[in-house]
Enzyme design. Structure first.
Site, PDB file in Angstrom:
ATOM      1  N   GLU A 178       0.548  -1.367   0.164  1.00  0.00           N
ATOM      2  CA  GLU A 178       0.308  -0.599   0.326  1.00  0.00           C
ATOM      3  C   GLU A 178       0.959   1.174  -0.233  1.00  0.00           C
ATOM      4  O   GLU A 178       1.033   1.863   1.061  1.00  0.00           O
ATOM      5  CB  GLU A 178      -1.363  -0.275   1.348  1.00  0.00           C
ATOM      6  CG  GLU A 178      -2.036  -1.242   0.939  1.00  0.00           C
ATOM      7  CD  GLU A 178      -2.768  -1.582   2.145  1.00  0.00           C
ATOM      8  OE1 GLU A 178      -3.405  -0.898   3.277  1.00  0.00           O
ATOM      9  OE2 GLU A 178      -3.452  -2.277   2.232  1.00  0.00           O
ATOM     10  N   ASN A 219       2.510  -4.975  -3.042  1.00  0.00           N
ATOM     11  CA  ASN A 219       1.084  -5.663  -2.778  1.00  0.00           C
ATOM     12  C   ASN A 219       0.001  -4.389  -2.841  1.00  0.00           C
ATOM     13  O   ASN A 219       0.586  -3.404  -1.763  1.00  0.00           O
ATOM     14  CB  ASN A 219       0.420  -6.602  -1.342  1.00  0.00           C
ATOM     15  CG  ASN A 219      -1.008  -7.258  -1.744  1.00  0.00           C
ATOM     16  OD1 ASN A 219      -1.299  -7.630  -2.049  1.00  0.00           O
ATOM     17  ND2 ASN A 219      -1.173  -6.942   0.140  1.00  0.00           N
ATOM     18  N   HIS A 255     -10.318  -5.660  -2.167  1.00  0.00           N
ATOM     19  CA  HIS A 255     -11.607  -6.001  -1.431  1.00  0.00           C
ATOM     20  C   HIS A 255     -12.116  -5.380  -2.365  1.00  0.00           C
ATOM     21  O   HIS A 255     -12.597  -3.542  -2.260  1.00  0.00           O
ATOM     22  CB  HIS A 255     -11.137  -5.243  -0.495  1.00  0.00           C
ATOM     23  CG  HIS A 255      -9.947  -5.877   0.717  1.00  0.00           C
ATOM     24  ND1 HIS A 255     -10.141  -6.542   1.319  1.00  0.00           N
ATOM     25  CD2 HIS A 255      -8.653  -5.302   0.864  1.00  0.00           C
ATOM     26  CE1 HIS A 255      -9.470  -7.487   2.355  1.00  0.00           C
ATOM     27  NE2 HIS A 255      -7.819  -6.653   2.386  1.00  0.00           N
ATOM     28  N   GLU A 283      -6.234 -10.518  -1.361  1.00  0.00           N
ATOM     29  CA  GLU A 283      -7.235 -10.392  -0.005  1.00  0.00           C
ATOM     30  C   GLU A 283      -9.084  -9.940  -0.807  1.00  0.00           C
ATOM     31  O   GLU A 283      -9.035  -9.414  -0.082  1.00  0.00           O
ATOM     32  CB  GLU A 283      -6.657  -9.058   0.770  1.00  0.00           C
ATOM     33  CG  GLU A 283      -5.214  -9.106   1.446  1.00  0.00           C
ATOM     34  CD  GLU A 283      -5.009  -7.893   1.729  1.00  0.00           C
ATOM     35  OE1 GLU A 283      -5.913  -6.964   1.858  1.00  0.00           O
ATOM     36  OE2 GLU A 283      -3.716  -7.709   2.044  1.00  0.00           O
ATOM     37  N   ASP A 285     -12.265 -10.521  -0.938  1.00  0.00           N
ATOM     38  CA  ASP A 285     -13.951 -10.410   0.218  1.00  0.00           C
ATOM     39  C   ASP A 285     -14.797  -9.186  -0.572  1.00  0.00           C
ATOM     40  O   ASP A 285     -14.117  -8.061  -1.555  1.00  0.00           O
ATOM     41  CB  ASP A 285     -13.835 -10.125   1.346  1.00  0.00           C
ATOM     42  CG  ASP A 285     -12.856  -8.627   1.982  1.00  0.00           C
ATOM     43  OD1 ASP A 285     -13.086  -7.660   0.926  1.00  0.00           O
ATOM     44  OD2 ASP A 285     -12.950  -9.083   2.851  1.00  0.00           O
TER      45      ASP A 285
HETATM   46  O1  9MR Z   1      -7.764  -7.741   8.430  1.00  0.00           O
HETATM   47  C1  9MR Z   1      -6.779  -6.997   9.380  1.00  0.00           C
HETATM   48  C2  9MR Z   1      -7.649  -6.716  10.425  1.00  0.00           C
HETATM   49  O2  9MR Z   1      -7.308  -8.092  11.442  1.00  0.00           O
HETATM   50  C3  9MR Z   1      -5.937  -5.480  10.876  1.00  0.00           C
HETATM   51  O3  9MR Z   1      -6.967  -4.787  12.488  1.00  0.00           O
HETATM   52  C4  9MR Z   1      -6.153  -4.329   9.960  1.00  0.00           C
HETATM   53  C5  9MR Z   1      -4.728  -3.312  10.649  1.00  0.00           C
HETATM   54  O4  9MR Z   1      -4.849  -2.766   9.586  1.00  0.00           O
HETATM   55  O5  9MR Z   1      -5.510  -5.143   8.965  1.00  0.00           O
HETATM   56  C6  9MR Z   1      -6.374  -6.207   8.225  1.00  0.00           C
HETATM   57  O6  9MR Z   1      -5.800  -6.695   7.308  1.00  0.00           O
HETATM   58  C7  9MR Z   1      -5.560  -5.697   5.707  1.00  0.00           C
HETATM   59  C8  9MR Z   1      -4.469  -5.901   5.348  1.00  0.00           C
HETATM   60  O7  9MR Z   1      -3.289  -5.876   6.930  1.00  0.00           O
HETATM   61  C9  9MR Z   1      -4.307  -4.872   4.025  1.00  0.00           C
HETATM   62  N1  9MR Z   1      -4.644  -5.158   3.344  1.00  0.00           N
HETATM   63  C10 9MR Z   1      -6.160  -4.318   3.800  1.00  0.00           C
HETATM   64  C11 9MR Z   1      -6.348  -5.208   5.090  1.00  0.00           C
HETATM   65  C12 9MR Z   1      -7.969  -5.182   5.718  1.00  0.00           C
HETATM   66  O8  9MR Z   1      -7.702  -3.534   6.355  1.00  0.00           O
END
Ligand code: 9MR
Length: 377
Positions: A178, A219, A255, A283, A285
């Site tokens: 990101e 990513n 997402h 990722e 969903d």
């Molecule tokens: O699913 C993850 C969640 O449990 C955490 O609280 C969050 C914190 O930033 O991160 C989520 O996962 C993220 C991933 O690492 C990177 N892309 C976006 C995902 C959803 O926010």
């Protein structure tokens, strides 16, 4: 429309609205009782599991894993083991978990997930080495007063130590996560502020030095849609390739939200792969507003179906990963008020139509490939 696999053009009735109807209404396509196991796999996964079906088209199908749920919920554990052929730690390889106190490493939660993967013949996507989020408090407190050289040394040590710890056990690493804003400018993170844009190439070089065999990925989210962000990521990885930086692939997080429609994902996967890179959906969903109506669920089914089809249609798309599989464990409701139901199993870990859509799409692709031969690796 057609689904293009390596064998050539194979016409199937699986795209768009047709897929929604098929996924929800049609009988499950016939599956041989004993499909060939993927190399190195020792698993009792049923023939109609996602991982068995995906192995027949040379695709790895994965999930993010919540390690607390893995430890406490036997149904969760069973689905994670039998339905998927790769796992991604949802949180436990992030810097705040790995090094909560400077110099004191906490490898155990991630080690346990790697052991689970090995027991179940699964590969691991490492996630993630350089990010602006989930940094340890000691780092965010100290970074503003560090010199660039000091911060660069801290980042190099983090990458080197983590990649070395898991050396030989990680299939794909999300090295940088990101780095862009939606308008295509680089995100104003501590990394950019102190180190300049060169931190990205450095991160890939340090990761490669620590584990030369791991596949190294950039990513990001919202690069599934063609636009400034996708174009910026494209320019970045094109430059990295041209400079000989060891980057192997690009992860499209995927997402989705039903209110924004579907991305032109296949075109984007294709143009990145044309640079000589692997691509992956990392990722997936598909969230929607609650309560879910039949119309919204149809759109969610369409989202899962079309994103999987996009991966199947691009030979260099090597894995398709959902960001968790059970609505009860999803990150979505905590971040998007009033939205949810984004996953392929419901809150009781019962498979939803979204699950059936993935199963059906894989079965159709496997049937097509059986007729045409070929493999994506
Ligand atoms: O699913 C993850 C969640 O449990 C955490 O609280 C969050 C914190 O930033 O991160 C989520 O996962 C993220 C991933 O690492 C990177 N892309 C976006 C995902 C959803 O926010």
């Amino acid at each position: 429309m057609s689904l293009r696999l390596r064998a050539g053009l194979i016409t199937t009735a699986v795209v768009g609205a047709g897929a929604v109807i098929l996924a929800q209404g049609a009988a499950f396509a016939s599956v041989p009782a004993t499909p060939p196991a993927a190399p190195g796999h020792q698993t009792s996964a049923p023939a109609d599991s996602l991982r068995s079906l995906a192995s027949r088209v040379g695709l790895r199908i994965g999930t993010a894993v919540n390690t607390d749920a893995l430890a406490s919920d036997s149904d969760y554990r069973s689905i994670a083991a039998t339905q998927f052929s790769t796992v991604t730690p949802e949180n436990v390889m992030k810097w705040d978990t790995i090094e909560p106190t400077q110099g004191a490493y906490n490898w155990a939660p991630a080690d346990q997930l790697v052991a689970f993967a090995q027991q179940n013949g699964q590969l691991v996507r490492g996630h993630t080495l350089v990010w602006h989020n989930q940094l340890p408090a000691w780092l965010t407190a100290a970074a503003p007063s560090m010199t660039p050289d000091q911060l660069r040394a801290v980042l190099k040590k983090h990458i080197t130590d983590e990649v070395t710890h898991f050396k030989g056990k990680i299939w794909q690493w999300d090295v940088v996560n990101e780095a862009f804003n939606d308008d295509g400018t680089l995100r104003d993170s501590i990394w950019l502020q102190k180190l300049g844009p060169g931190y990205i190439a450095d991160a890939f070089r340090w990761a490669h030095a620590a584990d030369p065999k791991a596949l190294l990925f950039y990513n990001d989210y919202n690069i599934e849609f063609t636009g400034p962000k996708s174009n910026a990521a494209y320019s970045l990885v094109q430059q990295l390739k041209a400079q000989g930086v060891p980057i192997d692939g690009v992860g499209f997080q995927t997402h989705l939200d039903t209110q924004y429609g579907l991305p032109d994902l296949q075109n984007n996967l294709q143009r990145f792969s044309a640079l000589g890179l692997k691509v992956a959906e990392t990722e997936v969903d598909v969230r929607t507003t609650l309560p879910v109506t039949a119309v919204e669920q149809n759109a969610q089914v369409g989202g899962y179906t079309s994103t999987l089809q996009a991966c199947l249609a691009v030979r260099d798309c090597i894995s398709y990963t959902v960001w968790g599989f059970g609505d009860g464990y999803s990150w979505v409701p905590a971040v998007f008020a009033g939205e949810g139901a984004a996953d392929i199993y419901d809150e009781n870990l019962q498979p939803k139509a979204e699950y059936t859509a993935l199963q059906q799409t894989l079965a159709l692709a496997a049937g097509a490939q059986q007729r045409g031969g070929g493999d994506r690796h």
